[in-house]
Design a protein around this motif. Structure first.
Motif, PDB file in Angstrom:
ATOM      1  N   ASP A  23       0.809  -1.221   0.000  1.00 21.30           N
ATOM      2  CA  ASP A  23       0.000   0.000   0.000  1.00 21.30           C
ATOM      3  C   ASP A  23       0.843   1.272   0.000  1.00 21.30           C
ATOM      4  OD1 ASP A  23      -2.309  -1.576   0.055  1.00 21.30           O
ATOM      5  OD2 ASP A  23      -2.443  -1.484   2.247  1.00 21.30           O
ATOM      6  N   VAL A  24       2.105   1.187   0.409  1.00 23.53           N
ATOM      7  CA  VAL A  24       2.937   2.394   0.501  1.00 23.53           C
ATOM      8  C   VAL A  24       4.166   2.352  -0.404  1.00 23.53           C
ATOM      9  CG1 VAL A  24       2.197   2.871   2.878  1.00 23.53           C
ATOM     10  CG2 VAL A  24       4.310   1.583   2.472  1.00 23.53           C
ATOM     11  N   LEU A  25       4.412   1.253  -1.100  1.00 25.98           N
ATOM     12  CA  LEU A  25       5.654   1.148  -1.870  1.00 25.98           C
ATOM     13  C   LEU A  25       5.762   2.193  -2.980  1.00 25.98           C
ATOM     14  CD1 LEU A  25       6.430  -2.673  -1.999  1.00 25.98           C
ATOM     15  CD2 LEU A  25       7.603  -0.874  -0.710  1.00 25.98           C
ATOM     16  N   ALA A  26       4.655   2.573  -3.620  1.00 27.63           N
ATOM     17  CA  ALA A  26       4.733   3.603  -4.666  1.00 27.63           C
ATOM     18  C   ALA A  26       5.171   4.932  -4.062  1.00 27.63           C
ATOM     19  CB  ALA A  26       3.392   3.738  -5.382  1.00 27.63           C
ATOM     20  N   LYS A  27       4.608   5.305  -2.926  1.00 30.38           N
ATOM     21  CA  LYS A  27       5.008   6.536  -2.235  1.00 30.38           C
ATOM     22  C   LYS A  27       6.444   6.419  -1.743  1.00 30.38           C
ATOM     23  CE  LYS A  27       4.394  10.532  -0.147  1.00 30.38           C
ATOM     24  NZ  LYS A  27       4.501  11.746  -0.914  1.00 30.38           N
ATOM     25  N   ALA A  28       6.823   5.248  -1.249  1.00 30.27           N
ATOM     26  CA  ALA A  28       8.187   5.019  -0.773  1.00 30.27           C
ATOM     27  C   ALA A  28       9.189   5.202  -1.919  1.00 30.27           C
ATOM     28  CB  ALA A  28       8.304   3.622  -0.164  1.00 30.27           C
ATOM     29  N   GLU A  29       8.855   4.682  -3.076  1.00 28.13           N
ATOM     30  CA  GLU A  29       9.723   4.837  -4.249  1.00 28.13           C
ATOM     31  C   GLU A  29       9.846   6.310  -4.632  1.00 28.13           C
ATOM     32  OE1 GLU A  29      10.269   3.117  -8.801  1.00 28.13           O
ATOM     33  OE2 GLU A  29       8.299   2.982  -7.844  1.00 28.13           O
ATOM     34  N   GLU A  30       8.752   7.024  -4.577  1.00 25.26           N
ATOM     35  CA  GLU A  30       8.757   8.455  -4.908  1.00 25.26           C
ATOM     36  C   GLU A  30       9.669   9.236  -3.966  1.00 25.26           C
ATOM     37  OE1 GLU A  30       5.580  12.024  -4.377  1.00 25.26           O
ATOM     38  OE2 GLU A  30       4.804  10.202  -5.298  1.00 25.26           O
ATOM     39  N   VAL A  31       9.562   8.993  -2.670  1.00 25.61           N
ATOM     40  CA  VAL A  31      10.411   9.687  -1.696  1.00 25.61           C
ATOM     41  C   VAL A  31      11.872   9.333  -1.941  1.00 25.61           C
ATOM     42  CG1 VAL A  31      10.999   9.917   0.764  1.00 25.61           C
ATOM     43  CG2 VAL A  31       8.588   9.857   0.049  1.00 25.61           C
ATOM     44  N   TYR A  32      12.168   8.056  -2.114  1.00 24.51           N
ATOM     45  CA  TYR A  32      13.546   7.613  -2.368  1.00 24.51           C
ATOM     46  C   TYR A  32      14.101   8.261  -3.629  1.00 24.51           C
ATOM     47  CZ  TYR A  32      17.557   4.778  -3.596  1.00 24.51           C
ATOM     48  OH  TYR A  32      18.822   4.393  -3.942  1.00 24.51           O
ATOM     49  N   ASN A  33      13.337   8.217  -4.722  1.00 27.01           N
ATOM     50  CA  ASN A  33      13.833   8.774  -5.987  1.00 27.01           C
ATOM     51  C   ASN A  33      14.062  10.274  -5.893  1.00 27.01           C
ATOM     52  OD1 ASN A  33      14.064   6.363  -7.359  1.00 27.01           O
ATOM     53  ND2 ASN A  33      12.014   6.486  -8.234  1.00 27.01           N
ATOM     54  N   THR A  34      13.258  10.963  -5.115  1.00 35.37           N
ATOM     55  CA  THR A  34      13.410  12.405  -4.955  1.00 35.37           C
ATOM     56  C   THR A  34      14.612  12.757  -4.093  1.00 35.37           C
ATOM     57  OG1 THR A  34      11.029  12.721  -5.185  1.00 35.37           O
ATOM     58  CG2 THR A  34      12.260  14.508  -4.157  1.00 35.37           C
ATOM     59  N   MET A  35      14.813  12.031  -3.008  1.00 32.05           N
ATOM     60  CA  MET A  35      15.811  12.431  -2.014  1.00 32.05           C
ATOM     61  C   MET A  35      17.095  11.592  -1.983  1.00 32.05           C
ATOM     62  SD  MET A  35      14.623  15.133  -0.687  1.00 32.05           S
ATOM     63  CE  MET A  35      15.849  15.310   0.596  1.00 32.05           C
ATOM     64  N   CYS A  36      17.065  10.378  -2.501  1.00 31.34           N
ATOM     65  CA  CYS A  36      18.186   9.464  -2.275  1.00 31.34           C
ATOM     66  C   CYS A  36      18.868   8.979  -3.549  1.00 31.34           C
ATOM     67  CB  CYS A  36      17.713   8.241  -1.491  1.00 31.34           C
ATOM     68  SG  CYS A  36      16.736   8.625  -0.029  1.00 31.34           S
ATOM     69  N   SER A  37      18.107   8.841  -4.632  1.00 30.63           N
ATOM     70  CA  SER A  37      18.643   8.181  -5.825  1.00 30.63           C
ATOM     71  C   SER A  37      19.770   8.953  -6.488  1.00 30.63           C
ATOM     72  CB  SER A  37      17.529   7.912  -6.843  1.00 30.63           C
ATOM     73  OG  SER A  37      17.022   9.134  -7.357  1.00 30.63           O
ATOM     74  N   GLY A  38      19.821  10.277  -6.309  1.00 32.38           N
ATOM     75  CA  GLY A  38      20.898  11.057  -6.907  1.00 32.38           C
ATOM     76  C   GLY A  38      22.271  10.605  -6.437  1.00 32.38           C
ATOM     77  N   CYS A  39      22.381  10.172  -5.221  1.00 33.38           N
ATOM     78  CA  CYS A  39      23.659   9.710  -4.660  1.00 33.38           C
ATOM     79  C   CYS A  39      23.770   8.187  -4.610  1.00 33.38           C
ATOM     80  CB  CYS A  39      23.865  10.261  -3.250  1.00 33.38           C
ATOM     81  SG  CYS A  39      24.063  12.045  -3.198  1.00 33.38           S
ATOM     82  N   HIS A  40      22.660   7.509  -4.367  1.00 29.24           N
ATOM     83  CA  HIS A  40      22.699   6.058  -4.165  1.00 29.24           C
ATOM     84  C   HIS A  40      22.209   5.252  -5.354  1.00 29.24           C
ATOM     85  CE1 HIS A  40      23.884   6.481   0.011  1.00 29.24           C
ATOM     86  NE2 HIS A  40      22.967   7.431   0.137  1.00 29.24           N
ATOM     87  N   GLY A  41      21.766   5.925  -6.434  1.00 32.44           N
ATOM     88  CA  GLY A  41      21.297   5.228  -7.632  1.00 32.44           C
ATOM     89  C   GLY A  41      19.827   4.875  -7.547  1.00 32.44           C
ATOM     90  N   HIS A  42      19.185   4.789  -8.702  1.00 33.75           N
ATOM     91  CA  HIS A  42      17.748   4.489  -8.740  1.00 33.75           C
ATOM     92  C   HIS A  42      17.420   3.112  -8.183  1.00 33.75           C
ATOM     93  CE1 HIS A  42      17.394   8.086 -11.194  1.00 33.75           C
ATOM     94  NE2 HIS A  42      16.125   8.054 -10.839  1.00 33.75           N
ATOM     95  N   TYR A  43      18.365   2.209  -8.242  1.00 33.26           N
ATOM     96  CA  TYR A  43      18.131   0.855  -7.736  1.00 33.26           C
ATOM     97  C   TYR A  43      18.983   0.552  -6.505  1.00 33.26           C
ATOM     98  CZ  TYR A  43      15.937   0.552 -12.278  1.00 33.26           C
ATOM     99  OH  TYR A  43      15.143   0.799 -13.376  1.00 33.26           O
ATOM    100  N   GLY A  44      19.507   1.615  -5.884  1.00 36.53           N
ATOM    101  CA  GLY A  44      20.333   1.432  -4.701  1.00 36.53           C
ATOM    102  C   GLY A  44      21.692   0.838  -5.017  1.00 36.53           C
ATOM    103  N   GLU A  45      22.095   0.913  -6.294  1.00 35.07           N
ATOM    104  CA  GLU A  45      23.355   0.309  -6.724  1.00 35.07           C
ATOM    105  C   GLU A  45      24.574   1.121  -6.331  1.00 35.07           C
ATOM    106  OE1 GLU A  45      22.118   2.988 -10.190  1.00 35.07           O
ATOM    107  OE2 GLU A  45      21.120   1.826  -8.623  1.00 35.07           O
TER     108      GLU A  45
END
Length: 170
Positions: free
Chosen positions: A64-86
């Motif tokens: 129920d929250v994974l889409a929102k979780a992905e949105e928050v991660y992609n906005t705040m974290c993916s720039g440094c940690h990659g879109h797939y956490g790689e």
């Protein structure tokens, strides 16, 4: 001796739940974290209340929250940690290796998010609400590519059904 047992039980037993509450410490210097600096918004969600009381992130593998979780991660974290956490300029987050071993637990990962780490990983208490931190952590946990038996943040039931993350084919 039995007369001492009752007063002792009256003081010790009520304190036991408090001992089970998670403790949050700065990843770098080990000082206790102060949540007074956190944004007011997002402090009183059921997920935050549960997490601060138990250390359990109820967002982990919650469809129920994974889409929102992905949105928050992609906005705040993916720039440094990659879109797939790689990993990019920040370390990878999708495997069993943790730069800070305490990040293997949700309490440890939350502490790193809240209080920051070395390099460019500053504290997130001014950028994310406590609830958004739990959401971003849930997405990080969802991106896990390792063996589910090593995913200590998952419940026993979640470990039994967890499928390691595979990026969508384009």
């Amino acid at each position: 001796m039995r007369y001492l047992a009752l007063p002792l039980m009256l003081f010790v037993l009520p304190a036991l739940p408090a001992l089970a509450m998670p403790q949050f410490y700065n990843t770098i210097d080990g000082s206790p974290l102060n949540f007074d600096d956190a944004m007011e918004e997002g402090r009183d969600t059921p997920a935050v209340e549960e997490f601060l009381a138990t250390g359990v992130n109820i967002y982990n593998e919650n469809p129920d929250v994974l889409a929102k979780a992905e949105e928050v991660y992609n906005t705040m974290c993916s720039g440094c940690h990659g879109h797939y956490g790689e990993g990019k300029i920040g370390p990878g987050l999708n495997d069993s290796y943790w730069t800070y071993p305490q990040n293997e637990t949700d309490v440890g990962l939350f502490s790193t998010l809240y209080g920051g780490a070395t390099g460019q990983m500053g504290p997130m208490w001014g950028s994310l609400t406590l609830d958004e931190m739990l959401l971003s952590m849930a997405w990080v946990r969802h991106l896990y590519t390792g063996d589910p038996k090593d995913a200590v943040w998952l419940t026993k039931e979640q470990r039994e059904t967890f499928k390691p993350f595979e990026p969508k084919k384009k």
